[in-house]
Design a protein around this motif. Sequence first.
Motif, PDB file in Angstrom:
ATOM      1  N   GLY A 159       0.790  -1.236   0.000  1.00  0.00           N
ATOM      2  CA  GLY A 159       0.000   0.000   0.000  1.00  0.00           C
ATOM      3  C   GLY A 159       0.821   1.285   0.000  1.00  0.00           C
ATOM      4  N   VAL A 160       2.099   1.181   0.393  1.00  0.00           N
ATOM      5  CA  VAL A 160       2.888   2.418   0.523  1.00  0.00           C
ATOM      6  C   VAL A 160       3.132   3.069  -0.842  1.00  0.00           C
ATOM      7  N   GLU A 162       1.232   2.986  -3.471  1.00  0.00           N
ATOM      8  CA  GLU A 162      -0.015   3.626  -3.907  1.00  0.00           C
ATOM      9  C   GLU A 162      -0.328   4.873  -3.067  1.00  0.00           C
ATOM     10  N   THR A 163       0.084   4.841  -1.805  1.00  0.00           N
ATOM     11  CA  THR A 163      -0.122   6.018  -0.953  1.00  0.00           C
ATOM     12  C   THR A 163       0.657   7.205  -1.511  1.00  0.00           C
ATOM     13  N   GLN A 165       1.815   7.514  -4.605  1.00  0.00           N
ATOM     14  CA  GLN A 165       1.259   7.876  -5.910  1.00  0.00           C
ATOM     15  C   GLN A 165       0.034   8.780  -5.756  1.00  0.00           C
TER      16      GLN A 165
ATOM     17  N   ARG B 186      -3.223   1.542 -12.762  1.00  0.00           N
ATOM     18  CA  ARG B 186      -2.612   2.255 -11.642  1.00  0.00           C
ATOM     19  C   ARG B 186      -3.690   2.969 -10.829  1.00  0.00           C
ATOM     20  N   ARG B 189      -5.562   0.885  -8.307  1.00  0.00           N
ATOM     21  CA  ARG B 189      -4.784   0.556  -7.105  1.00  0.00           C
ATOM     22  C   ARG B 189      -4.696   1.755  -6.160  1.00  0.00           C
ATOM     23  N   VAL B 190      -4.537   2.950  -6.734  1.00  0.00           N
ATOM     24  CA  VAL B 190      -4.500   4.160  -5.899  1.00  0.00           C
ATOM     25  C   VAL B 190      -5.855   4.351  -5.200  1.00  0.00           C
ATOM     26  N   GLN B 193      -6.303   1.859  -2.272  1.00  0.00           N
ATOM     27  CA  GLN B 193      -5.499   2.210  -1.106  1.00  0.00           C
ATOM     28  C   GLN B 193      -6.077   3.433  -0.389  1.00  0.00           C
ATOM     29  N   TRP B 194      -6.392   4.480  -1.163  1.00  0.00           N
ATOM     30  CA  TRP B 194      -6.857   5.712  -0.519  1.00  0.00           C
ATOM     31  C   TRP B 194      -8.285   5.573   0.019  1.00  0.00           C
ATOM     32  N   ILE B 197      -7.673   4.253   3.447  1.00  0.00           N
ATOM     33  CA  ILE B 197      -7.181   5.333   4.310  1.00  0.00           C
ATOM     34  C   ILE B 197      -8.338   6.240   4.718  1.00  0.00           C
TER      35      ILE B 197
END
Lengths: 204, 204
Positions: A159-160, A162-163, A165, B186, B189-190, B193-194, B197
Amino acid sequence: MGAVTTADRGERAPKQDRSRATRQRLLEAAVACLAEHGWAGSTVSVVAERAGVSRGAAQHHFPTREDLFTAAVEYVAEERSTAIRALFPDGAGDDRQAVVTALVDLYTGPLFRAALHLWVAASNEEPLRPRVTELEARVGRETHRIAVELLGADETRPGVRETVQGLLDMARGLGLANLLTDDAGRRDRVIAQWSQILDRILTD
Amino acid sequence: MGAVTTADRGERAPKQDRSRATRQRLLEAAVACLAEHGWAGSTVSVVAERAGVSRGAAQHHFPTREDLFTAAVEYVAEERSTAIRALFPDGAGDDRQAVVTALVDLYTGPLFRAALHLWVAASNEEPLRPRVTELEARVGRETHRIAVELLGADETRPGVRETVQGLLDMARGLGLANLLTDDAGRRDRVIAQWSQILDRILTD
Protein backbone atom coordinates in the motif's frame (compact mmCIF):
# COMPACT_ATOMS: atom_id res chain seq x y z
CA MET A 1 27.08 23.35 -37.81
CA GLY A 2 30.35 22.26 -39.47
CA ALA A 3 32.91 20.49 -37.29
CA VAL A 4 35.60 22.56 -35.64
CA THR A 5 38.80 21.13 -37.07
CA THR A 6 41.62 23.48 -36.20
CA ALA A 7 40.58 25.07 -32.93
CA ASP A 8 42.75 24.19 -29.97
CA ARG A 9 41.26 23.35 -26.58
CA GLY A 10 41.55 26.98 -25.45
CA GLU A 11 39.38 28.23 -28.31
CA ARG A 12 36.85 25.42 -28.28
CA ALA A 13 36.00 25.61 -24.63
CA PRO A 14 34.57 29.15 -24.65
CA LYS A 15 32.68 28.30 -27.85
CA GLN A 16 31.09 25.32 -26.11
CA ASP A 17 30.27 27.50 -23.13
CA ARG A 18 28.56 30.03 -25.36
CA SER A 19 26.64 27.29 -27.11
CA ARG A 20 25.52 25.85 -23.78
CA ALA A 21 24.47 29.28 -22.55
CA THR A 22 22.45 29.88 -25.72
CA ARG A 23 20.77 26.52 -25.36
CA GLN A 24 19.87 27.27 -21.75
CA ARG A 25 18.46 30.71 -22.61
CA LEU A 26 16.29 29.10 -25.29
CA LEU A 27 14.99 26.44 -22.89
CA GLU A 28 14.11 28.97 -20.21
CA ALA A 29 12.44 31.28 -22.73
CA ALA A 30 10.45 28.32 -24.11
CA VAL A 31 9.02 27.40 -20.70
CA ALA A 32 8.13 31.02 -19.92
CA CYS A 33 6.51 31.38 -23.33
CA LEU A 34 4.42 28.20 -22.96
CA ALA A 35 3.29 29.21 -19.48
CA GLU A 36 2.24 32.67 -20.64
CA HIS A 37 0.89 32.12 -24.14
CA GLY A 38 0.02 28.43 -24.33
CA TRP A 39 0.97 26.05 -27.13
CA ALA A 40 -0.86 27.94 -29.89
CA GLY A 41 1.14 31.10 -29.10
CA SER A 42 4.48 29.35 -28.70
CA THR A 43 6.60 29.00 -31.82
CA VAL A 44 10.36 28.66 -32.29
CA SER A 45 10.48 32.25 -33.64
CA VAL A 46 8.72 33.72 -30.62
CA VAL A 47 11.05 31.87 -28.26
CA ALA A 48 14.18 32.83 -30.24
CA GLU A 49 13.20 36.48 -30.07
CA ARG A 50 12.48 36.27 -26.35
CA ALA A 51 15.87 34.63 -25.77
CA GLY A 52 17.67 37.19 -27.94
CA VAL A 53 18.90 34.45 -30.31
CA SER A 54 18.56 34.29 -34.10
CA ARG A 55 15.97 31.92 -35.52
CA GLY A 56 18.74 30.02 -37.32
CA ALA A 57 20.70 29.52 -34.10
CA ALA A 58 17.54 28.33 -32.35
CA GLN A 59 16.92 25.80 -35.12
CA HIS A 60 20.51 24.63 -34.93
CA HIS A 61 19.89 23.65 -31.31
CA PHE A 62 16.31 22.43 -31.80
CA PRO A 63 15.37 21.38 -35.33
CA THR A 64 11.63 21.19 -34.61
CA ARG A 65 9.09 22.97 -32.41
CA GLU A 66 8.44 19.64 -30.63
CA ASP A 67 12.17 19.25 -29.91
CA LEU A 68 12.36 22.69 -28.35
CA PHE A 69 9.34 22.50 -26.09
CA THR A 70 9.74 18.94 -24.85
CA ALA A 71 13.43 19.64 -24.13
CA ALA A 72 12.40 22.82 -22.30
CA VAL A 73 9.91 21.12 -20.01
CA GLU A 74 12.40 18.32 -19.31
CA TYR A 75 15.20 20.78 -18.56
CA VAL A 76 13.16 22.79 -16.08
CA ALA A 77 11.79 19.60 -14.47
CA GLU A 78 15.40 18.45 -13.89
CA GLU A 79 16.30 21.85 -12.42
CA ARG A 80 13.33 21.56 -10.04
CA SER A 81 14.29 18.02 -9.05
CA THR A 82 17.78 19.13 -8.20
CA ALA A 83 16.41 22.08 -6.23
CA ILE A 84 13.99 19.98 -4.17
CA ARG A 85 16.72 17.46 -3.28
CA ALA A 86 18.95 20.35 -2.24
CA LEU A 87 16.21 21.61 0.11
CA PHE A 88 16.41 18.37 2.13
CA PRO A 89 20.03 17.24 1.95
CA ASP A 90 19.56 14.74 4.79
CA GLY A 91 16.06 13.64 3.85
CA ALA A 92 13.02 15.08 5.58
CA GLY A 93 13.68 13.77 9.04
CA ASP A 94 10.30 14.09 10.72
CA ASP A 95 9.02 17.11 8.87
CA ARG A 96 6.80 15.39 6.35
CA GLN A 97 4.65 18.50 5.96
CA ALA A 98 7.68 20.43 4.66
CA VAL A 99 8.30 17.69 2.10
CA VAL A 100 4.65 17.57 1.02
CA THR A 101 4.68 21.37 0.67
CA ALA A 102 7.80 21.23 -1.50
CA LEU A 103 6.33 18.44 -3.64
CA VAL A 104 3.09 20.37 -4.16
CA ASP A 105 5.15 23.44 -5.06
CA LEU A 106 6.43 21.49 -8.08
CA TYR A 107 2.90 21.65 -9.48
CA THR A 108 1.92 25.24 -8.78
CA GLY A 109 4.56 27.30 -10.57
CA PRO A 110 5.28 28.27 -14.19
CA LEU A 111 6.80 24.84 -14.95
CA PHE A 112 3.52 23.06 -14.22
CA ARG A 113 1.61 25.69 -16.18
CA ALA A 114 3.95 25.14 -19.16
CA ALA A 115 3.77 21.34 -18.85
CA LEU A 116 -0.03 21.51 -18.65
CA HIS A 117 -0.22 23.45 -21.91
CA LEU A 118 2.06 20.89 -23.53
CA TRP A 119 0.02 17.91 -22.21
CA VAL A 120 -3.28 19.35 -23.31
CA ALA A 121 -1.93 20.23 -26.76
CA ALA A 122 -0.42 16.73 -27.05
CA SER A 123 -3.80 15.15 -26.39
CA ASN A 124 -5.02 16.49 -29.77
CA GLU A 125 -1.80 16.82 -31.80
CA GLU A 126 -0.34 13.66 -33.19
CA PRO A 127 3.33 14.60 -33.70
CA LEU A 128 3.49 15.92 -30.14
CA ARG A 129 1.64 13.12 -28.38
CA PRO A 130 4.23 10.30 -28.24
CA ARG A 131 7.00 12.76 -27.30
CA VAL A 132 5.04 14.22 -24.40
CA THR A 133 3.75 10.82 -23.25
CA GLU A 134 7.31 9.54 -22.99
CA LEU A 135 8.48 12.75 -21.28
CA GLU A 136 5.62 12.68 -18.78
CA ALA A 137 6.43 9.08 -17.84
CA ARG A 138 10.10 9.91 -17.32
CA VAL A 139 9.47 13.03 -15.24
CA GLY A 140 6.73 11.21 -13.28
CA ARG A 141 9.08 8.35 -12.33
CA GLU A 142 11.74 10.78 -11.16
CA THR A 143 9.25 12.75 -9.05
CA HIS A 144 8.00 9.51 -7.50
CA ARG A 145 11.58 8.49 -6.62
CA ILE A 146 12.18 11.86 -4.98
CA ALA A 147 8.93 11.65 -3.01
CA VAL A 148 9.70 8.15 -1.71
CA GLU A 149 13.20 9.18 -0.72
CA LEU A 150 12.30 12.45 1.02
CA LEU A 151 9.23 11.05 2.77
CA GLY A 152 11.23 8.07 4.00
CA ALA A 153 8.52 5.77 2.59
CA ASP A 154 9.18 2.02 2.72
CA GLU A 155 7.75 0.75 -0.56
CA THR A 156 8.27 -2.89 0.37
CA ARG A 157 5.25 -2.51 2.70
CA PRO A 158 1.88 -3.13 1.00
CA GLY A 159 0.00 0.00 0.00
CA VAL A 160 2.89 2.42 0.52
CA ARG A 161 3.64 2.77 -3.18
CA GLU A 162 -0.01 3.63 -3.91
CA THR A 163 -0.12 6.02 -0.95
CA VAL A 164 2.76 8.02 -2.41
CA GLN A 165 1.26 7.88 -5.91
CA GLY A 166 -2.08 9.20 -4.62
CA LEU A 167 -0.26 12.01 -2.84
CA LEU A 168 1.41 13.04 -6.12
CA ASP A 169 -1.93 12.83 -7.92
CA MET A 170 -3.30 15.16 -5.25
CA ALA A 171 -0.37 17.53 -5.82
CA ARG A 172 -1.16 17.57 -9.54
CA GLY A 173 -4.84 18.24 -8.81
CA LEU A 174 -3.88 21.10 -6.50
CA GLY A 175 -1.81 22.54 -9.34
CA LEU A 176 -4.82 22.42 -11.63
CA ALA A 177 -6.98 24.14 -9.01
CA ASN A 178 -4.43 26.95 -8.95
CA LEU A 179 -4.56 27.58 -12.70
CA LEU A 180 -7.24 30.29 -12.79
CA THR A 181 -7.29 31.59 -9.23
CA ASP A 182 -4.84 31.92 -6.37
CA ASP A 183 -5.74 28.84 -4.36
CA ALA A 184 -2.91 29.14 -1.80
CA GLY A 185 -5.09 29.47 1.33
CA ARG A 186 -7.19 26.39 0.70
CA ARG A 187 -4.14 24.50 -0.55
CA ASP A 188 -2.21 25.09 2.69
CA ARG A 189 -5.09 23.67 4.74
CA VAL A 190 -5.36 20.59 2.49
CA ILE A 191 -1.58 20.06 2.71
CA ALA A 192 -1.63 20.34 6.52
CA GLN A 193 -4.42 17.78 6.84
CA TRP A 194 -3.03 15.33 4.29
CA SER A 195 0.46 15.56 5.77
CA GLN A 196 -0.99 14.42 9.10
CA ILE A 197 -2.81 11.55 7.40
CA LEU A 198 0.38 10.56 5.57
CA ASP A 199 2.34 10.65 8.79
CA ARG A 200 -0.07 8.17 10.39
CA ILE A 201 -0.02 5.84 7.39
CA LEU A 202 3.76 5.86 6.88
CA THR A 203 4.72 5.50 10.55
CA ASP A 204 2.13 2.82 11.37
CA MET B 1 -36.47 35.36 -31.65
CA GLY B 2 -39.59 37.55 -31.55
CA ALA B 3 -42.21 36.82 -28.92
CA VAL B 4 -44.94 34.31 -29.71
CA THR B 5 -48.14 36.35 -29.35
CA THR B 6 -50.96 34.31 -30.81
CA ALA B 7 -49.98 30.69 -30.24
CA ASP B 8 -52.16 28.78 -27.86
CA ARG B 9 -50.71 26.45 -25.25
CA GLY B 10 -51.10 23.45 -27.57
CA GLU B 11 -48.92 25.01 -30.28
CA ARG B 12 -46.36 26.58 -27.97
CA ALA B 13 -45.52 23.43 -26.05
CA PRO B 14 -44.11 21.40 -28.97
CA LYS B 15 -42.22 24.48 -30.14
CA GLN B 16 -40.63 24.79 -26.70
CA ASP B 17 -39.82 21.08 -26.72
CA ARG B 18 -38.12 21.40 -30.08
CA SER B 19 -36.15 24.40 -28.87
CA ARG B 20 -35.07 22.55 -25.75
CA ALA B 21 -34.05 19.52 -27.81
CA THR B 22 -31.98 21.74 -30.15
CA ARG B 23 -30.30 23.41 -27.19
CA GLN B 24 -29.44 20.04 -25.69
CA ARG B 25 -28.02 18.72 -28.97
CA LEU B 26 -25.82 21.82 -29.21
CA LEU B 27 -24.56 21.42 -25.64
CA GLU B 28 -23.69 17.77 -26.12
CA ALA B 29 -21.98 18.45 -29.45
CA ALA B 30 -20.00 21.30 -27.84
CA VAL B 31 -18.60 19.06 -25.09
CA ALA B 32 -17.70 16.31 -27.56
CA CYS B 33 -16.05 18.87 -29.85
CA LEU B 34 -13.99 20.42 -27.02
CA ALA B 35 -12.89 17.00 -25.81
CA GLU B 36 -11.79 15.92 -29.29
CA HIS B 37 -10.43 19.08 -30.86
CA GLY B 38 -9.58 21.40 -27.98
CA TRP B 39 -10.53 25.06 -27.68
CA ALA B 40 -8.68 26.19 -30.82
CA GLY B 41 -10.65 23.71 -32.95
CA SER B 42 -14.00 24.42 -31.32
CA THR B 43 -16.11 27.16 -32.89
CA VAL B 44 -19.86 27.75 -32.91
CA SER B 45 -19.96 26.75 -36.62
CA VAL B 46 -18.20 23.43 -36.03
CA VAL B 47 -20.56 22.60 -33.17
CA ALA B 48 -23.67 23.66 -35.11
CA GLU B 49 -22.68 21.38 -37.98
CA ARG B 50 -22.00 18.48 -35.63
CA ALA B 51 -25.40 18.98 -33.97
CA GLY B 52 -27.16 19.26 -37.35
CA VAL B 53 -28.38 22.77 -36.52
CA SER B 54 -28.00 25.96 -38.59
CA ARG B 55 -25.41 28.48 -37.46
CA GLY B 56 -28.21 31.06 -37.00
CA ALA B 57 -30.18 28.73 -34.74
CA ALA B 58 -27.03 28.02 -32.73
CA GLN B 59 -26.41 31.73 -32.28
CA HIS B 60 -30.02 32.28 -31.25
CA HIS B 61 -29.41 29.90 -28.34
CA PHE B 62 -25.84 31.00 -27.61
CA PRO B 63 -24.89 34.49 -28.82
CA THR B 64 -21.15 34.00 -28.21
CA ARG B 65 -18.62 31.17 -28.35
CA GLU B 66 -17.99 31.66 -24.61
CA ASP B 67 -21.74 31.33 -23.89
CA LEU B 68 -21.93 28.06 -25.78
CA PHE B 69 -18.92 26.32 -24.28
CA THR B 70 -19.35 27.40 -20.66
CA ALA B 71 -23.05 26.41 -20.85
CA ALA B 72 -22.02 23.06 -22.35
CA VAL B 73 -19.55 22.19 -19.60
CA GLU B 74 -22.06 23.28 -16.94
CA TYR B 75 -24.86 21.25 -18.52
CA VAL B 76 -22.84 18.06 -18.69
CA ALA B 77 -21.50 18.61 -15.16
CA GLU B 78 -25.11 18.83 -13.92
CA GLU B 79 -26.01 15.65 -15.81
CA ARG B 80 -23.08 13.87 -14.18
CA SER B 81 -24.06 15.14 -10.72
CA THR B 82 -27.57 13.80 -11.17
CA ALA B 83 -26.19 10.49 -12.40
CA ILE B 84 -23.79 10.01 -9.48
CA ARG B 85 -26.54 10.77 -6.93
CA ALA B 86 -28.78 8.25 -8.70
CA LEU B 87 -26.05 5.60 -8.33
CA PHE B 88 -26.28 5.85 -4.53
CA PRO B 89 -29.91 6.66 -3.74
CA ASP B 90 -29.50 5.83 -0.04
CA GLY B 91 -25.98 7.21 0.34
CA ALA B 92 -22.96 4.98 0.19
CA GLY B 93 -23.64 2.92 3.26
CA ASP B 94 -20.30 1.34 3.99
CA ASP B 95 -18.98 1.07 0.47
CA ARG B 96 -16.73 4.10 0.43
CA GLN B 97 -14.58 2.59 -2.30
CA ALA B 98 -17.57 2.55 -4.66
CA VAL B 99 -18.18 6.23 -3.91
CA VAL B 100 -14.51 7.15 -4.41
CA THR B 101 -14.51 5.24 -7.71
CA ALA B 102 -17.63 7.10 -8.89
CA LEU B 103 -16.14 10.45 -7.84
CA VAL B 104 -12.88 9.75 -9.68
CA ASP B 105 -14.93 8.68 -12.74
CA LEU B 106 -16.19 12.28 -12.91
CA TYR B 107 -12.64 13.29 -13.83
CA THR B 108 -11.66 10.64 -16.33
CA GLY B 109 -14.28 10.91 -19.07
CA PRO B 110 -14.94 13.27 -21.99
CA LEU B 111 -16.46 15.89 -19.64
CA PHE B 112 -13.20 16.32 -17.77
CA ARG B 113 -11.25 16.39 -21.02
CA ALA B 114 -13.57 19.12 -22.33
CA ALA B 115 -13.41 21.09 -19.07
CA LEU B 116 -9.62 20.82 -19.05
CA HIS B 117 -9.38 22.32 -22.54
CA LEU B 118 -11.66 25.14 -21.42
CA TRP B 119 -9.66 25.81 -18.21
CA VAL B 120 -6.34 25.85 -19.99
CA ALA B 121 -7.66 28.14 -22.75
CA ALA B 122 -9.19 30.42 -20.08
CA SER B 123 -5.82 30.81 -18.38
CA ASN B 124 -4.56 32.76 -21.43
CA GLU B 125 -7.76 34.24 -22.92
CA GLU B 126 -9.24 37.20 -21.17
CA PRO B 127 -12.91 37.08 -22.27
CA LEU B 128 -13.08 33.42 -21.25
CA ARG B 129 -11.25 33.63 -17.95
CA PRO B 130 -13.87 35.18 -15.60
CA ARG B 131 -16.61 33.00 -17.08
CA VAL B 132 -14.69 29.77 -16.55
CA THR B 133 -13.41 30.82 -13.11
CA GLU B 134 -16.98 31.37 -11.94
CA LEU B 135 -18.17 28.13 -13.54
CA GLU B 136 -15.33 26.12 -12.01
CA ALA B 137 -16.16 27.46 -8.54
CA ARG B 138 -19.84 26.57 -8.94
CA VAL B 139 -19.21 23.05 -10.26
CA GLY B 140 -16.49 22.52 -7.61
CA ARG B 141 -18.87 23.43 -4.75
CA GLU B 142 -21.53 21.06 -6.06
CA THR B 143 -19.04 18.20 -6.42
CA HIS B 144 -17.83 18.83 -2.87
CA ARG B 145 -21.42 18.72 -1.57
CA ILE B 146 -22.03 15.41 -3.35
CA ALA B 147 -18.79 13.92 -2.00
CA VAL B 148 -19.58 14.91 1.60
CA GLU B 149 -23.08 13.50 1.32
CA LEU B 150 -22.19 10.18 -0.32
CA LEU B 151 -19.14 9.57 1.86
CA GLY B 152 -21.15 10.33 4.98
CA ALA B 153 -18.43 12.78 6.04
CA ASP B 154 -19.09 14.86 9.15
CA GLU B 155 -17.63 18.25 8.30
CA THR B 156 -18.15 19.61 11.80
CA ARG B 157 -15.15 17.47 12.84
CA PRO B 158 -11.79 19.19 12.40
CA GLY B 159 -9.90 18.17 9.28
CA VAL B 160 -12.79 16.36 7.60
CA ARG B 161 -13.52 19.18 5.17
CA GLU B 162 -9.85 19.26 4.06
CA THR B 163 -9.76 15.46 3.81
CA VAL B 164 -12.64 15.52 1.33
CA GLN B 165 -11.11 18.45 -0.57
CA GLY B 166 -7.78 16.62 -0.86
CA LEU B 167 -9.61 13.54 -2.13
CA LEU B 168 -11.23 15.61 -4.89
CA ASP B 169 -7.87 17.18 -5.72
CA MET B 170 -6.49 13.65 -6.02
CA ALA B 171 -9.40 12.74 -8.31
CA ARG B 172 -8.59 15.74 -10.52
CA GLY B 173 -4.92 14.73 -10.61
CA LEU B 174 -5.88 11.18 -11.58
CA GLY B 175 -7.93 12.67 -14.41
CA LEU B 176 -4.90 14.57 -15.64
CA ALA B 177 -2.75 11.44 -15.48
CA ASN B 178 -5.28 9.75 -17.76
CA LEU B 179 -5.11 12.43 -20.45
CA LEU B 180 -2.42 10.90 -22.68
CA THR B 181 -2.41 7.26 -21.67
CA ASP B 182 -4.89 4.75 -20.27
CA ASP B 183 -4.01 4.92 -16.59
CA ALA B 184 -6.87 2.68 -15.36
CA GLY B 185 -4.72 -0.04 -13.78
CA ARG B 186 -2.61 2.25 -11.64
CA ARG B 187 -5.67 4.39 -10.86
CA ASP B 188 -7.62 1.42 -9.48
CA ARG B 189 -4.78 0.56 -7.11
CA VAL B 190 -4.50 4.16 -5.90
CA ILE B 191 -8.28 4.30 -5.37
CA ALA B 192 -8.28 1.02 -3.41
CA GLN B 193 -5.50 2.21 -1.11
CA TRP B 194 -6.86 5.71 -0.52
CA SER B 195 -10.41 4.40 0.06
CA GLN B 196 -9.02 2.32 2.92
CA ILE B 197 -7.18 5.33 4.31
CA LEU B 198 -10.30 7.47 3.98
CA ASP B 199 -12.35 4.84 5.78
CA ARG B 200 -9.98 4.99 8.74
CA ILE B 201 -9.96 8.78 8.84
CA LEU B 202 -13.72 9.23 8.49
CA THR B 203 -14.76 6.49 10.93
CA ASP B 204 -12.22 7.32 13.62
